[in-house]
Design an enzyme around this catalytic site. Structure first.
Site, PDB file in Angstrom:
ATOM      1  N   ILE A 132      -4.462   0.148   6.604  1.00 11.60           N
ATOM      2  CA  ILE A 132      -4.093   0.759   7.930  1.00 11.60           C
ATOM      3  C   ILE A 132      -2.641   1.087   8.094  1.00 11.60           C
ATOM      4  O   ILE A 132      -2.056   1.928   8.761  1.00 11.60           O
ATOM      5  CB  ILE A 132      -4.521  -0.084   9.229  1.00 11.60           C
ATOM      6  CG1 ILE A 132      -4.403   0.777  10.377  1.00 11.60           C
ATOM      7  CG2 ILE A 132      -3.643  -1.344   9.146  1.00 11.60           C
ATOM      8  CD1 ILE A 132      -5.244   0.023  11.613  1.00 11.60           C
ATOM      9  N   LYS A 133      -1.576   0.095   7.422  1.00  9.00           N
ATOM     10  CA  LYS A 133      -0.411   0.392   7.333  1.00  9.00           C
ATOM     11  C   LYS A 133       0.363   1.600   6.598  1.00  9.00           C
ATOM     12  O   LYS A 133       1.053   2.458   7.191  1.00  9.00           O
ATOM     13  CB  LYS A 133       0.497  -0.721   6.649  1.00  9.00           C
ATOM     14  CG  LYS A 133       0.076  -0.944   5.145  1.00  9.00           C
ATOM     15  CD  LYS A 133       0.813  -1.912   4.528  1.00  9.00           C
ATOM     16  CE  LYS A 133       0.508  -2.161   2.942  1.00  9.00           C
ATOM     17  NZ  LYS A 133       0.972  -3.103   2.497  1.00  9.00           N
TER      18      LYS A 133
END
Length: 268
Positions: A132-133
């Site tokens: 997700i980063k």
């Protein structure tokens, strides 16, 4: 510069001033650092076409190797009209557009299984695309509501990857290869693609995607994968490709089913 060429189609490297042909190269020789080693580096540079060649840096790499940086002018020209570029053949979509397209075409989440295969323990690339980063200010595929990500991590054996893809009913398999010594990324990728084609019926193999800094973008067919992504690839590029590839597969006419060899009475 030849007058027969269109202006600007032939260029030379730029160092101190336009057209001087100056370049800088670095290399390592298996020889201890001394004056003889520096002479060997200059000899190599001259054989590479650098004239004059200037040794700007030399440093011992242990007792038996020396690292060099050489600066010099080359006579070679770059013909821009002969440069081959792999153009992106699909539109770059926003996250909202990707999610909408998956909903419309699949009516379920798109399943992506990712891993670093073989002995490769460098997960930075696969994590940049999946986690997700994300990367370069973009969130990874885990942030897409219509994408289900299974990140297997590093040093995954090919049979384990195939088994996971089958268990998760993967639509796409992403592998990252950073370790490239002795063409390890080439061997690992071809072995992976062969294993998937052996494990799946024809036409049912998931999308196979390979990424890494040393892959040549035009070698997908040679390596047996659907797509190659090089350095600097962003999550949105991968997501957009997945939508494009899934849509392309769904638009293909269905393959003719194999006819049963049983007699008619046994088929009833």
């Amino acid at each position: 510069m030849s007058g027969a060429k269109e202006q600007g189609s032939v260029i030379r490297p730029y160092g101190d001033m336009t057209g001087d042909g100056m370049i800088q190269v670095s290399f390592t020789l298996p020889i201890p650092h001394d004056k003889r080693a520096e002479g060997a580096a200059l000899q190599l540079a001259e054989k590479m076409g650098l004239s004059p060649a200037l040794l700007v840096h030399a440093k011992a790499m242990g007792r038996e190797h020396t690292f060099f940086v050489v600066y010099g002018s080359v006579t070679h020209l770059v013909e821009l009209d002969k440069v081959e570029v792999i153009e992106r053949d699909f539109p770059l979509l926003s996250a909202k557009e990707v999610n909408g397209a998956i909903k419309k075409s699949l009516r379920r989440p798109l399943v992506v299984v990712g891993a670093c295969i073989g002995t490769d323990a460098h997960t930075v690339g696969i994590d940049a695309i999946l986690n997700i980063k994300g990367f370069a200010g973009e969130k990874g595929l885990e942030s897409y509501s219509e994408v289900r990500v299974v990140n297997l991590g590093a040093q995954v054996l090919v049979p384990e990857l195939v088994e996971a893809a089958r268990a998760e009913q993967a639509d796409a398999v992403l592998i990252s290869q950073v370790v490239t010594q002795r063409d390890a990324h080439i061997h690992n990728t071809t072995a992976m693609s062969a294993a998937f084609r052996e494990a799946y019926p024809s036409g049912e193999v998931p999308l196979l995607i390979a990424g890494g800094p040393r892959f040549a973008e035009g070698t997908a067919q040679e390596l047996g994968v659907d797509r190659i992504f090089g350095k600097g690839t962003t999550p949105s590029e991968v997501a957009s490709y997945l939508v494009h590839a899934v849509a392309s597969r769904k638009s293909r006419p269905p393959q003719n089913p194999k006819k049963s060899s049983k007699p008619p009475q046994e088929q009833q």
